[in-house]
Design a protein around this motif. Structure first.
Motif, PDB file in Angstrom:
ATOM      1  N   VAL A 155       0.846  -1.195   0.000  1.00 25.46           N
ATOM      2  CA  VAL A 155       0.000   0.000   0.000  1.00 25.46           C
ATOM      3  C   VAL A 155       0.880   1.243   0.000  1.00 25.46           C
ATOM      4  N   ARG A 156       0.590   2.172  -0.906  1.00 30.68           N
ATOM      5  CA  ARG A 156       1.379   3.387  -1.048  1.00 30.68           C
ATOM      6  C   ARG A 156       0.613   4.639  -0.629  1.00 30.68           C
ATOM      7  N   SER A 157      -0.710   4.562  -0.617  1.00 32.31           N
ATOM      8  CA  SER A 157      -1.508   5.753  -0.347  1.00 32.31           C
ATOM      9  C   SER A 157      -2.825   5.347   0.291  1.00 32.31           C
TER      10      SER A 157
ATOM     11  N   TRP B 234      -6.210  -5.114   5.208  1.00 35.76           N
ATOM     12  CA  TRP B 234      -5.482  -4.362   4.183  1.00 35.76           C
ATOM     13  C   TRP B 234      -6.059  -4.580   2.783  1.00 35.76           C
TER      14      TRP B 234
ATOM     15  N   LEU C 260       0.337  -0.419  10.944  1.00 42.29           N
ATOM     16  CA  LEU C 260       0.140   0.961  10.495  1.00 42.29           C
ATOM     17  C   LEU C 260       0.476   1.873  11.666  1.00 42.29           C
TER      18      LEU C 260
ATOM     19  N   ARG D  79       7.976   3.256   5.384  1.00 38.26           N
ATOM     20  CA  ARG D  79       7.691   4.102   4.234  1.00 38.26           C
ATOM     21  C   ARG D  79       6.493   4.996   4.541  1.00 38.26           C
TER      22      ARG D  79
ATOM     23  N   LEU E 119       3.217   7.064   3.921  1.00 43.20           N
ATOM     24  CA  LEU E 119       2.139   6.917   2.959  1.00 43.20           C
ATOM     25  C   LEU E 119       1.706   8.284   2.428  1.00 43.20           C
TER      26      LEU E 119
ATOM     27  N   PRO F 197       2.039  12.914  -1.265  1.00 44.12           N
ATOM     28  CA  PRO F 197       3.055  12.441  -0.326  1.00 44.12           C
ATOM     29  C   PRO F 197       3.491  13.559   0.620  1.00 44.12           C
TER      30      PRO F 197
END
Length: 248
Positions: free
Chosen positions: A92-94, A111, A177, A195, A197, A203
């Protein structure tokens, strides 16, 4: 004066000098009365604090201070951001602001429902009253109630036979998370194995926090509630002036 916050520490270094023993001395510009403090009813104590550094006070806080006969003076100084992060192996990036709210209210628990793997989401939180937790409530929950935080048992004393249940610290798991104010991340994770999100597709970079396009950014303010001493006023004006802007 000791502070773990980069901006406050840098401001102190900039206005301090060395004494005969090599220790830093404040030239009365940054005195013990110019400090970070929680903005609350305790500010009505005459000797409590001249200047508070932190997020903009809420309407409730401003009304509470005015009810005590104080006149809050709020000066935006810089910008801060609330950042959500995952382990680097999480695909997951966003997430959207609404997805974050639904995760922390317990409506989204897997998720796969937000584009990730079929794994339970472990949404870590902070202790009640912690500034990171307050920003979650302010910027994400917006009046809704968070689910009870994950908890863990910790020995209160190495020689004790019992443990106490506390809010669990972030654990580096693929389904975890976490969140925190942006400046904490390098301090918490110097190895860079988390990382950040994007939120609503934006970003949390220097540029997006600075221009306010990152949706979970907010001003960092200086707040005073009573007439300032000459020294405190000089410090405030210096920090808002050209040298202070360069420092920030």
């Amino acid at each position: 004066v000791k502070s773990s916050r980069p901006l406050y520490a840098a401001a102190f270094q900039a206005v301090a000098c060395l004494g005969e023993d090599g220790r830093l001395l404040s030239e009365e510009i940054l005195s013990r009365r110019v400090k970070q403090a929680r903005l609350s009813s305790r500010m009505d104590t005459p000797d409590s604090v001249d200047i508070f550094f932190g997020p903009p006070p809420s309407k409730y806080q401003l009304d509470e201070l005015r009810a005590q006969g104080l006149t809050p003076d709020v000066r935006p100084l810089a910008r801060e951001a609330l950042v959500f992060f995952v382990q680097k192996d999480n695909p997951v990036r966003s997430l959207s602001s609404e997805q974050l709210r639904r995760i922390y209210t317990g409506e989204i628990t897997n998720w796969k429902d937000v584009g990730g793997q079929d794994k339970r989401i472990l949404p870590f939180q902070h202790e009640e009253g912690d500034e990171n937790q307050r920003m979650l409530e302010r910027l994400v929950l917006r009046g809704t109630q968070a689910i009870p935080p994950l908890r863990e048992d910790r020995l209160s004393d190495p020689h004790a036979l019992w443990s106490s249940s506390l809010v669990a610290r972030y654990r580096k798991r693929s389904n975890a998370l976490g969140f925190g104010l942006r400046w904490y991340l390098d301090k918490w994770f110097p190895d860079g194995d988390v990382r950040p999100l994007a939120v609503d597709g934006v970003p949390p970079t220097d540029a997006t926090v600075r221009d306010g396009s990152y949706p979970l950014s907010l001003p960092l303010c200086m707040v005073s509630c009573r007439p300032l001493s000459d020294e405190s006023r000089a410090f405030r004006d210096w920090l808002l002036g050209p040298e202070g802007r360069d420092l920030i």
